[in-house]
Design a protein around this motif. Structure first.
Motif, short mmCIF file in Angstrom:
data_model
loop_
_atom_site.label_atom_id
_atom_site.label_comp_id
_atom_site.label_asym_id
_atom_site.label_seq_id
_atom_site.Cartn_x
_atom_site.Cartn_y
_atom_site.Cartn_z
N ASN A 63 0.85 -1.10 0.06
CA ASN A 63 0.02 0.07 0.02
C ASN A 63 0.88 1.09 0.19
O ASN A 63 1.66 1.43 1.13
CB ASN A 63 -0.80 0.05 1.29
CG ASN A 63 -1.76 1.33 1.62
OD1 ASN A 63 -1.72 2.08 0.69
ND2 ASN A 63 -2.29 1.43 2.57
N ASP A 109 4.92 -5.68 7.30
CA ASP A 109 3.18 -5.75 7.47
C ASP A 109 2.56 -6.53 6.31
O ASP A 109 2.89 -5.79 4.99
CB ASP A 109 3.20 -4.03 7.34
CG ASP A 109 1.75 -3.78 7.45
OD1 ASP A 109 0.91 -4.68 7.74
OD2 ASP A 109 1.34 -2.58 7.68
N SER A 166 -7.99 -7.32 8.33
CA SER A 166 -8.77 -5.85 8.00
C SER A 166 -9.08 -5.90 6.49
O SER A 166 -10.13 -5.43 6.34
CB SER A 166 -7.91 -4.89 8.63
OG SER A 166 -7.83 -4.87 9.96
N LYS A 167 -8.20 -6.25 5.75
CA LYS A 167 -8.58 -6.21 4.38
C LYS A 167 -9.22 -7.36 3.59
O LYS A 167 -9.82 -7.40 2.71
CB LYS A 167 -7.15 -5.87 3.37
CG LYS A 167 -6.58 -4.89 4.03
CD LYS A 167 -7.33 -3.33 4.15
CE LYS A 167 -6.23 -2.32 4.65
NZ LYS A 167 -7.02 -1.06 4.87
C1 LIG Z 1 -0.35 -1.36 5.10
C2 LIG Z 1 -1.29 -1.07 6.28
N1 LIG Z 1 -0.86 -1.76 7.40
C3 LIG Z 1 -1.81 -1.38 8.48
C4 LIG Z 1 -3.23 -0.93 8.10
C5 LIG Z 1 -4.05 -0.88 9.15
O1 LIG Z 1 -4.46 -2.42 9.31
P1 LIG Z 1 -5.46 -2.70 10.49
O2 LIG Z 1 -7.03 -2.05 10.08
O3 LIG Z 1 -5.48 -4.07 10.63
O4 LIG Z 1 -5.02 -2.38 11.84
C6 LIG Z 1 -3.51 -0.37 6.77
C7 LIG Z 1 -4.78 -0.02 6.73
O5 LIG Z 1 -4.75 0.52 5.47
C8 LIG Z 1 -2.32 -0.75 5.81
O6 LIG Z 1 -2.96 -0.30 4.61
#
Ligand SMILES: Cc1ncc(COP(=O)(O)O)c(C=O)c1O
Length: 487
Positions: A272, A300, A332-333
């Protein structure tokens, strides 16, 4: 190209063991031939009958393979003529170029419009190209509702008690099994459940760094990581990310040699915002390099399950036989952001991270942990993921095409092989903050590039989320954005 044989490679042991449906493997093979240039844009592909004969599968299976590729936008059917390599498949020269970064450590700046952009992404009635979340229709809501009902009924009051670190055993047991698919072999006792991936990354960073330390971060990177390191008082060296191979390992080696880097936070899979995947060889190199310099890698990996092709890319941790990588992830995704279920594999920092978890957020949402454990156990998660991957592949392709069609010709757009994000690059001089503010006035959210840069660079870039379908409404929104971009 007609008559070209698409016979499978000789079966290897791993092929015979794989549980992946054969139509996916056929699709993978055809896609590989297209990517390798055997079949070019507009070429006619072998007939369904030829495919079924060559692979010794039914016609339905062969059609299934082509349908999968059609969903991904790779091929298109033509009535009474067969399947063709999508004529609109775009050439790689429209991909963004790498960006310049500062070579010295910097303090993380804060783009002034961050709050406005974040608020807008969550506002109903706004076309949510700025929100990196699945559309409501993609969430497995009915299944989750049923699971919440049943686990709460059968667990009774314990569903409403704290789930203290390291998290529920049933969840950690299922996570340990699932992590095998990312190449990580750990026991449930090696995992600590967290409240999403951001909680996991925060725990990892705090376990390694103190205020004033230097961390390496990718450029661009997710703005939540940048806010975190700013709030922790860390300095950063930025390491460029390429759309075709992720983090630039040469630049990382230079940073390790020139600065006292304590940790590097990176997203090796479906990054991302860039969508890149580090090839296995690069993952191996980066782990060896970090080990040599005594630097901790914090990976991550929350988008890794959303791969469009057959196989999940391996996690960085899969290349670490020691204690160099702290692996973080979440559902989460891939399932639903509101579950707040994530995890960390802390290695030798287990007790430090457990104690930090007590100190920072105490516990996780118990019922959510129970629901995800049950969902994983039933096999329903994989079913959901198969559907989600198909939808994201289609949406990402369609939105990318719409952007390339409508925006000024100089735009470059990534072509990710997983996740649901597009990184768009306009020529130097383009002001993505002004563009994002103008878009907000038209009730459309996009995230300007400055939010993804520690030094508030990348002003000519912006991120578009494809968590949502390209319907008439969002298609019109692409048209409006294109006009705004023209100035
Ligand atoms: C690369 C990345 N890490 C962490 C997160 C946050 O994740 P979580 O909702 O699991 O805390 C996001 C959310 O967009 C993300 O894109």
């Amino acid at each position: 190209m007609q008559g070209q044989s698409l016979q499978p490679f000789p079966f290897m042991k791993s092929d015979t063991l794989t549980a992946d449906p054969i139509y996916q493997r056929i699709a993978e093979r055809v896609e590989g031939l297209i990517a390798g240039g055997t079949f070019r844009s507009g070429d006619r592909l072998p007939s369904v009958r030829a495919l079924s004969r060559d692979w010794r599968v039914s016609v339905t299976t062969a059609v299934g393979a082509y349908s999968l590729l059609e969903d991904r936008g790779v091929v298109e059917p033509r009535p009474r003529s067969g399947y063709y390599v999508s004529a609109r498949r775009l050439s790689p020269e429209r991909l963004p170029r790498g960006n310049e970064v500062e070579s010295d450590p910097v303090e993380v700046g804060c783009a002034e419009i961050t709050e406005k952009v974040m608020d807008a992404s969550a506002t109903p009635g706004i076309v949510p190209f700025g929100a990196a979340v699945p559309a409501d229709e993609i969430l497995p809501s009915a299944k989750l509702a049923a699971l919440y009902g049943s686990v709460i009924r059968s667990a009774g009051p314990s569903a409403h008690q704290y789930s203290m670190p390291p998290g529920l055993p049933a969840l950690r047991f299922e996570l340990a099994k699932r992590l095998l698919g990312s190449g990580i072999a750990v026991s449930p006792d090696d995992i600590i459940a967290t409240s999403g991936a951001i909680d996991a990354v925060l725990l990892a960073v705090k376990s390694v760094c103190e205020a004033g330390d230097v961390v390496a971060v990718e450029s661009p990177t997710y703005f939540g990581i940048l806010s975190m390191v700013r709030e922790l008082g860390l300095k950063v060296v930025e390491i460029p990310v390429f759309s075709d191979r992720g983090l630039c390992v040469e630049a990382l080696a230079e940073a390790f040699a020139s600065h006292p880097v304590k940790a590097c936070i990176l997203q090796p899979n479906f990054h991302n915002p860039v969508g890149s995947v580090m090839p296995d060889a690069e993952k191996r190199r980066v782990v060896a390099l970090a080990k040599q310099h005594g630097v901790t890698l914090i990976e991550d990996d929350l988008y890794g399950d959303l791969h469009f092709s057959e196989k999940r890319p391996l996690s960085l941790k899969a290349f670490d036989s020691g204690d160099t990588v702290i692996h973080c992830g979440s559902y989460s995704k891939s399932l639903a952001p509101g579950l707040r279920v994530g995890w960390i594999v802390p290695g030798s920092r287990y007790h430090r991270i457990k104690s930090l978890k007590y100190a920072t957020s105490l516990a996780n949402a118990t019922a959510s942990e129970m629901v995800v454990a049950e969902f994983l156990k039933s096999g329903g998660v994989e079913r959901h993921l198969r559907k989600a991957r198909r939808i994201y592949a289609r949406q990402t392709h369609e939105i990318r095409e719409a952007i390339l069609e409508r925006f000024p010709g100089e735009i470059r757009v990534t072509r990710p092989e997983g996740g649901f994000l597009l990184w768009c690059q306009m020529p130097e001089g383009f002001d993505s903050e002004a563009f994002a503010l103008a878009a907000l006035k038209r009730k459309i959210s996009v995230v300007p590039g400055t939010l993804f840069s520690a030094s508030c660079g990348l002003r000519n870039c912006f991120r578009i989320s494809c968590g949502f379908p390209l319907d008439d409404h969002s298609r019109r929104a692409v048209g409006i954005l294109a006009r705004l971009a023209e100035g």
